[in-house]
Each structure stands twice: as structure tokens, then as C-alpha cells.
Write a protein that holds these residues in place. Structure first.
Motif, PDB file in Angstrom:
ATOM      1  N   ASP A   1       0.829  -1.212   0.000  1.00  0.00           N
ATOM      2  CA  ASP A   1       0.000   0.000   0.000  1.00  0.00           C
ATOM      3  C   ASP A   1       0.861   1.258   0.000  1.00  0.00           C
ATOM      4  OD1 ASP A   1      -2.367  -1.414  -0.039  1.00  0.00           O
ATOM      5  OD2 ASP A   1      -2.566  -1.460   2.145  1.00  0.00           O
ATOM      6  N   VAL A   2       1.928   1.251   0.814  1.00  0.00           N
ATOM      7  CA  VAL A   2       2.846   2.401   0.842  1.00  0.00           C
ATOM      8  C   VAL A   2       3.446   2.622  -0.538  1.00  0.00           C
ATOM      9  CG1 VAL A   2       5.006   3.277   1.803  1.00  0.00           C
ATOM     10  CG2 VAL A   2       3.360   2.141   3.290  1.00  0.00           C
ATOM     11  N   HIS A   3       3.857   1.545  -1.197  1.00  0.00           N
ATOM     12  CA  HIS A   3       4.440   1.639  -2.534  1.00  0.00           C
ATOM     13  C   HIS A   3       3.439   2.241  -3.527  1.00  0.00           C
ATOM     14  CE1 HIS A   3       6.563   0.384  -6.204  1.00  0.00           C
ATOM     15  NE2 HIS A   3       5.383  -0.073  -6.625  1.00  0.00           N
ATOM     16  N   LYS A   4       2.214   1.749  -3.524  1.00  0.00           N
ATOM     17  CA  LYS A   4       1.208   2.240  -4.469  1.00  0.00           C
ATOM     18  C   LYS A   4       0.879   3.707  -4.231  1.00  0.00           C
ATOM     19  CE  LYS A   4      -0.926  -2.339  -4.889  1.00  0.00           C
ATOM     20  NZ  LYS A   4      -2.128  -3.147  -4.561  1.00  0.00           N
ATOM     21  N   ILE A   5       0.760   4.092  -2.981  1.00  0.00           N
ATOM     22  CA  ILE A   5       0.427   5.485  -2.665  1.00  0.00           C
ATOM     23  C   ILE A   5       1.532   6.421  -3.126  1.00  0.00           C
ATOM     24  CG2 ILE A   5       0.023   7.111  -0.778  1.00  0.00           C
ATOM     25  CD1 ILE A   5      -1.291   4.758   0.740  1.00  0.00           C
ATOM     26  N   PHE A   6       2.800   6.039  -2.871  1.00  0.00           N
ATOM     27  CA  PHE A   6       3.906   6.894  -3.299  1.00  0.00           C
ATOM     28  C   PHE A   6       3.998   6.953  -4.818  1.00  0.00           C
ATOM     29  CE2 PHE A   6       8.231   8.012  -4.367  1.00  0.00           C
ATOM     30  CZ  PHE A   6       8.518   9.030  -3.473  1.00  0.00           C
ATOM     31  N   ALA A   7       3.745   5.841  -5.485  1.00  0.00           N
ATOM     32  CA  ALA A   7       3.800   5.820  -6.949  1.00  0.00           C
ATOM     33  C   ALA A   7       2.768   6.762  -7.557  1.00  0.00           C
ATOM     34  CB  ALA A   7       3.579   4.396  -7.456  1.00  0.00           C
ATOM     35  N   LYS A   8       1.625   6.936  -6.886  1.00  0.00           N
ATOM     36  CA  LYS A   8       0.582   7.800  -7.427  1.00  0.00           C
ATOM     37  C   LYS A   8       0.731   9.253  -7.009  1.00  0.00           C
ATOM     38  CE  LYS A   8      -3.007   4.211  -7.697  1.00  0.00           C
ATOM     39  NZ  LYS A   8      -4.335   3.789  -7.186  1.00  0.00           N
ATOM     40  N   THR A   9       1.130   9.483  -5.760  1.00  0.00           N
ATOM     41  CA  THR A   9       1.102  10.848  -5.216  1.00  0.00           C
ATOM     42  C   THR A   9       2.476  11.434  -4.935  1.00  0.00           C
ATOM     43  OG1 THR A   9       0.975  10.066  -2.927  1.00  0.00           O
ATOM     44  CG2 THR A   9      -1.106  10.291  -4.128  1.00  0.00           C
ATOM     45  N   LYS A  10       3.542  10.610  -4.944  1.00  0.00           N
ATOM     46  CA  LYS A  10       4.899  11.055  -4.603  1.00  0.00           C
ATOM     47  C   LYS A  10       4.978  11.598  -3.183  1.00  0.00           C
ATOM     48  CE  LYS A  10       6.186   9.983  -8.727  1.00  0.00           C
ATOM     49  NZ  LYS A  10       6.899   8.700  -8.934  1.00  0.00           N
TER      50      LYS A  10
ATOM     51  N   CYS B   1       4.374  10.468   1.253  1.00  0.00           N
ATOM     52  CA  CYS B   1       4.390   9.362   2.217  1.00  0.00           C
ATOM     53  C   CYS B   1       3.402   9.658   3.347  1.00  0.00           C
ATOM     54  CB  CYS B   1       5.789   9.164   2.790  1.00  0.00           C
ATOM     55  SG  CYS B   1       7.062   8.806   1.560  1.00  0.00           S
ATOM     56  N   PRO B   2       2.098   9.605   3.071  1.00  0.00           N
ATOM     57  CA  PRO B   2       1.119   9.912   4.118  1.00  0.00           C
ATOM     58  C   PRO B   2       0.798   8.735   5.022  1.00  0.00           C
ATOM     59  CG  PRO B   2      -0.026   9.472   2.078  1.00  0.00           C
ATOM     60  CD  PRO B   2       1.445   9.323   1.776  1.00  0.00           C
ATOM     61  N   PHE B   3       1.519   7.636   4.874  1.00  0.00           N
ATOM     62  CA  PHE B   3       1.206   6.389   5.558  1.00  0.00           C
ATOM     63  C   PHE B   3       2.458   5.918   6.285  1.00  0.00           C
ATOM     64  CE2 PHE B   3       0.430   1.863   5.939  1.00  0.00           C
ATOM     65  CZ  PHE B   3      -0.944   1.743   6.058  1.00  0.00           C
ATOM     66  N   TYR B   4       2.335   5.498   7.529  1.00  0.00           N
ATOM     67  CA  TYR B   4       3.497   4.972   8.232  1.00  0.00           C
ATOM     68  C   TYR B   4       3.166   3.623   8.866  1.00  0.00           C
ATOM     69  CZ  TYR B   4       2.233   5.693  13.165  1.00  0.00           C
ATOM     70  OH  TYR B   4       1.665   5.610  14.405  1.00  0.00           O
ATOM     71  N   ILE B   5       4.191   2.826   9.088  1.00  0.00           N
ATOM     72  CA  ILE B   5       4.053   1.493   9.668  1.00  0.00           C
ATOM     73  C   ILE B   5       4.829   1.466  10.980  1.00  0.00           C
ATOM     74  CG2 ILE B   5       4.453  -0.969   9.336  1.00  0.00           C
ATOM     75  CD1 ILE B   5       4.367  -0.465   6.325  1.00  0.00           C
ATOM     76  N   ALA B   6       4.179   1.001  12.043  1.00  0.00           N
ATOM     77  CA  ALA B   6       4.818   0.937  13.353  1.00  0.00           C
ATOM     78  C   ALA B   6       5.998  -0.024  13.331  1.00  0.00           C
ATOM     79  CB  ALA B   6       3.800   0.512  14.409  1.00  0.00           C
ATOM     80  N   ASP B   7       6.979   0.236  14.187  1.00  0.00           N
ATOM     81  CA  ASP B   7       8.176  -0.596  14.217  1.00  0.00           C
ATOM     82  C   ASP B   7       7.899  -1.995  14.752  1.00  0.00           C
ATOM     83  OD1 ASP B   7       9.711   1.450  13.198  1.00  0.00           O
ATOM     84  OD2 ASP B   7      10.284   2.228  15.162  1.00  0.00           O
ATOM     85  N   GLU B   8       7.085  -2.084  15.793  1.00  0.00           N
ATOM     86  CA  GLU B   8       6.834  -3.382  16.413  1.00  0.00           C
ATOM     87  C   GLU B   8       5.744  -4.146  15.669  1.00  0.00           C
ATOM     88  OE1 GLU B   8       6.419  -3.533  20.595  1.00  0.00           O
ATOM     89  OE2 GLU B   8       7.910  -1.960  20.967  1.00  0.00           O
ATOM     90  N   THR B   9       5.837  -5.471  15.710  1.00  0.00           N
ATOM     91  CA  THR B   9       4.878  -6.324  15.022  1.00  0.00           C
ATOM     92  C   THR B   9       4.142  -7.200  16.036  1.00  0.00           C
ATOM     93  OG1 THR B   9       6.577  -8.012  14.674  1.00  0.00           O
ATOM     94  CG2 THR B   9       6.277  -6.363  12.940  1.00  0.00           C
ATOM     95  N   LEU B  10       3.150  -7.950  15.540  1.00  0.00           N
ATOM     96  CA  LEU B  10       2.353  -8.831  16.388  1.00  0.00           C
ATOM     97  C   LEU B  10       2.669 -10.287  16.065  1.00  0.00           C
ATOM     98  CD1 LEU B  10       0.576  -6.125  15.840  1.00  0.00           C
ATOM     99  CD2 LEU B  10      -1.274  -7.453  16.836  1.00  0.00           C
ATOM    100  N   PHE B  11       2.697 -11.133  17.077  1.00  0.00           N
ATOM    101  CA  PHE B  11       2.780 -12.592  16.938  1.00  0.00           C
ATOM    102  C   PHE B  11       4.052 -13.078  16.249  1.00  0.00           C
ATOM    103  CE2 PHE B  11      -1.854 -11.520  16.215  1.00  0.00           C
ATOM    104  CZ  PHE B  11      -2.211 -11.683  17.544  1.00  0.00           C
ATOM    105  N   GLY B  12       5.095 -12.294  16.202  1.00  0.00           N
ATOM    106  CA  GLY B  12       6.319 -12.758  15.585  1.00  0.00           C
ATOM    107  C   GLY B  12       6.206 -12.834  14.066  1.00  0.00           C
ATOM    108  N   THR B  13       7.060 -13.654  13.453  1.00  0.00           N
ATOM    109  CA  THR B  13       7.098 -13.767  11.998  1.00  0.00           C
ATOM    110  C   THR B  13       6.495 -15.092  11.539  1.00  0.00           C
ATOM    111  OG1 THR B  13       9.339 -14.691  12.087  1.00  0.00           O
ATOM    112  CG2 THR B  13       9.131 -12.309  11.816  1.00  0.00           C
ATOM    113  N   THR B  14       6.048 -15.108  10.283  1.00  0.00           N
ATOM    114  CA  THR B  14       5.485 -16.319   9.678  1.00  0.00           C
ATOM    115  C   THR B  14       6.049 -16.498   8.278  1.00  0.00           C
ATOM    116  OG1 THR B  14       3.594 -15.062   8.828  1.00  0.00           O
ATOM    117  CG2 THR B  14       3.323 -16.130  10.975  1.00  0.00           C
ATOM    118  N   ASN B  15       5.964 -17.731   7.779  1.00  0.00           N
ATOM    119  CA  ASN B  15       6.405 -18.044   6.416  1.00  0.00           C
ATOM    120  C   ASN B  15       5.274 -17.770   5.433  1.00  0.00           C
ATOM    121  OD1 ASN B  15       9.104 -18.839   6.246  1.00  0.00           O
ATOM    122  ND2 ASN B  15       8.647 -20.840   7.127  1.00  0.00           N
TER     123      ASN B  15
END
Length: 361
Positions: free
Chosen positions: A235-244, A246-260
Motif C-alpha cells: 500500500d505504501v508503494h502504491k500510494i507513493f507511486a501515485k502521489t509522490k 508518504c502519508p502512511f506509516y508502519i509501526a516498528d513493532e509487530t504482532l505474533f512474531g514472523t510467519t512463512n
């Protein structure tokens, strides 16, 4: 039902030989065969990136409340010391001693004018007075210079405080949080034990299946979103490609660890043994990572450490100066009041000492 759930259902019903990309979890591993992992994914949190806005109290932000209290306490101490020293000092030979009111005014004027970098007509006389006033001049110089430097730095390179960076902060912020209907993530949140951060988050959860609407609602600040980190990056990629932007940010911490993230096959499928070596070779050659980075090429422009600063720079608005204007207006009102009182006192003094009749010689 979202796209991942539909792919999984088709694989489980053996209507297809291989599903699209799915995120592996304990509930799925017992009902489906999964290929070699293509990517590592996690559950992330996204929200509208805050922007700089007018702050009526911005001119007091260079110092914390504790520092301001210490400065105020220091001024009180300096005022008291100067007054006591002036009160106890003997008048210079040939001069009459100043009154208590004169000492109060002199001490107050010197205490206030030094940190404001304003001139004072009073000249310290006597060793004790010079030591006390000199120490205060040095302290006031340090305090005022640090204040100016910090204020200038805040205006040139401002820092934005993100609303949340983990689940606990998200739950405390009371920001509505979106989760896609029918996902394992939604089930885990709703089944979380009482007292946990995820349980506190239940009161903020909203859900629907209108997937294309999610990025627009998040950017508008209607709600935060909990979803796959890879989908958030897309989503961040698509928004920047259209508008140039970065109105969207992603928090550093994640939930439930990582998955494959893998390809799904019906249980016992012979196709898995043919696909796994191909996926493994593509992965070891770096082709999978290369293709992912190519599809998310704009993401890194928005995830740089300085993005939250430079992407949100804006010119100063009138609202930024309201606080200073209010202080200036209050100062001019006090100065005008003092001036009027001086005029009244001078006229009253003239009337008291002016004789009613001219003296006869």
C-alpha cells in the motif's frame, strides 16, 4: 471472504492444484501442505502519518515543564538575593540610601531584563552586588542562548511524535482499528485473554470486506489498520507511486512474531515435491528477493529515518505566532498601565507640593 481465504478454501476442497501466496499458521498447517517458504512476513500496524500543525504554545517547547519551573525558581532566588544584598548594603559616602521600594524595583528589573537580553539603567555597585548580578548574568546568558538554539533547531528540523508504535500504545490511543473480516488475526484479537493489550484493543475494532477502501480511509485518519506487513508495504508503494508523498506509516513493532509465506497444496499433493526445488533455487539465487524489492521499490523512500521530519515540513502559519502575540500584547498592556500610573502619580505629586499662592517677597 478475502482473497487469501478463498485461495486456501479452493486448495482444501482440491478444486485447484496450488493456491496463491498464503501465510502459514498453526490452524492451516494441519489441513494443507505448504511449499518451501518464499518470504518472511509478520502482522504490522499502519496509520496516517502525522503532519506539523500550528501550535499556540510552540514557543515554550524548547524546555520541558521541569526546566521552566527551575528557571522560575532561579529567578525567585536571584530576586531575593539581590534584594537582601541591596537592603543590607550601606549607602556610598555622600549619597542617601535607596528606599525599600527602590530596592524591590531594582532587584526585579535586573532579574527580568537579564534573561530577556534587555538593558537595565541600574549599575551594580559594591562587591557583593556585583558578584550576585554577575553570576545571574552568566546563568541568564546560558539559559537564553540554549533556548534560542533549541527553538531554532525545532523550527529548522522538527520532530513528529507518532501516535503509536506498539499494540499497548495503539490500545491506549483509542484510535479505531480495522481488521479484515474472517482473518485469523481478527479471531486472535477477539479471543485474546482478558487484561492483555489485544483484549483492550477489542473495543476499537471495526471490520468490513471493502479492501480497496482501506488505504484511503487510513490516510484520511478514520482508523488504523492491522494486517500483513507485506500488504502494508504494498500500500505504501502504491500510494507513493501515485502521489509522490508518504502519508502512511508502519509501526516498528509487530504482532505474533514472523510467519512463512508459501504456496498451498492439497494434502498429499505430488505437485509439492516438484515445486519445492524450483522455489528453493529461486530463493537461494536471490531472485525472489529481487522481484519483491522491485515491486516495492518506493517503500524505502517512505521508511527512511528522516522521512517523518522532511516529508512533513511546512511553512509557518499565523497560528504558530498566536502565543508570542499574546505574550507581546500582555506586555504592552502592562507597560501602558505602568505608564498611566506614572502620569497619575506625577500629577498627584505636583498637586501636593505646588503652593496655592505664590510666595510674597
Amino acid at each position: 471472504m478475502n482473497l487469501t481465504s478463498r485461495c486456501l478454501k479452493l486448495a482444501l476442497d482440491e478444486e485447484v492444484d496450488m493456491s496463491g501466496l498464503i501465510s502459514l499458521n498453526p490452524e492451516r498447517i494441519d489441513h494443507i501442505d505448504c511449499s518451501v517458504g518464499l518470504y518472511i512476513d509478520s502482522k504490522g500496524m499502519g496509520y496516517k502519518r502525522p503532519v506539523l500543525e500550528s501550535d499556540i504554545a510552540g514557543f515554550i517547547k524548547p524546555y520541558t515543564p521541569t526546566i521552566w519551573l527551575m528557571v522560575a525558581a532561579g529567578m525567585v532566588v536571584v530576586f531575593a538575593c539581590l534584594f537582601l544584598i541591596l537592603r543590607m548594603s550601606r549607602p556610598i559616602h555622600g549619597r542617601t540610601g535607596p528606599t525599600t521600594l527602590d530596592n524591590l524595583w531594582t532587584s526585579w528589573l535586573w532579574t527580568v531584563t537579564a534573561p530577556l537580553a534587555q538593558a537595565s539603567p541600574w549599575w551594580p555597585e559594591g562587591d557583593s552586588v556585583r558578584v550576585a548580578s554577575g553570576v545571574w548574568l552568566l546563568m541568564a546568558l546560558v539559559v537564553s542562548q540554549v533556548y534560542r538554539c533549541n527553538l531554532k533547531a525545532m523550527l529548522i528540523l522538527p520532530r513528529l511524535a507518532l501516535p503509536f508504535n506498539n499494540v499497548a500504545e495503539l490500545a491506549s490511543s483509542k484510535i479505531p482499528t480495522f481488521l479484515v473480516n474472517g482473518t485469523v488475526l481478527l479471531k486472535n484479537v477477539m479471543a485474546s485473554p482478558e487484561g492483555s493489550d489485544l483484549h483492550r484493543l477489542q473495543q476499537q475494532v471495526i471490520s468490513h470486506n471493502d479492501i480497496p477502501r482501506i488505504p484511503h480511509d487510513v490516510i484520511a485518519g478514520r482508523y488504523a489498520v492491522l494486517a500483513s506487513t507485506l500488504s502494508l508495504l504494498a500500500d505504501v508503494h502504491k500510494i507513493f507511486a501515485k502521489t509522490k508523498t508518504c502519508p502512511f506509516y508502519i509501526a516498528d513493532e509487530t504482532l505474533f512474531g514472523t510467519t512463512n509465506v508459501c504456496l498451498g497444496f492439497p494434502e498429499g499433493s505430488s505437485l509439492k515435491h516438484l515445486v519445492d526445488p524450483i522455489v528453493q533455487r529461486l530463493k537461494e539465487a536471490g531472485i525472489l528477493d529481487y522481484e519483491l524489492m522491485k515491486e516495492l521499490s518506493h517503500v524505502w523512500k517512505c521508511l527512511r529515518p528522516d522521512t517523518s521530519t522532511h516529508a512533513a515540513l511546512r511553512p509557518l502559519a499565523l497560528g504558530d505566532f498566536y502565543g508570542v502575540f499574546m505574550i507581546s500584547a500582555a506586555g504592552m498592556m502592562v507597560a501602558a498601565l505602568v505608564f498611566l500610573m506614572e502620569l497619575v502619580l506625577v500629577k498627584a505629586k505636583d498637586q501636593i507640593y505646588l503652593p496655592s499662592q505664590p510666595p510674597s517677597w
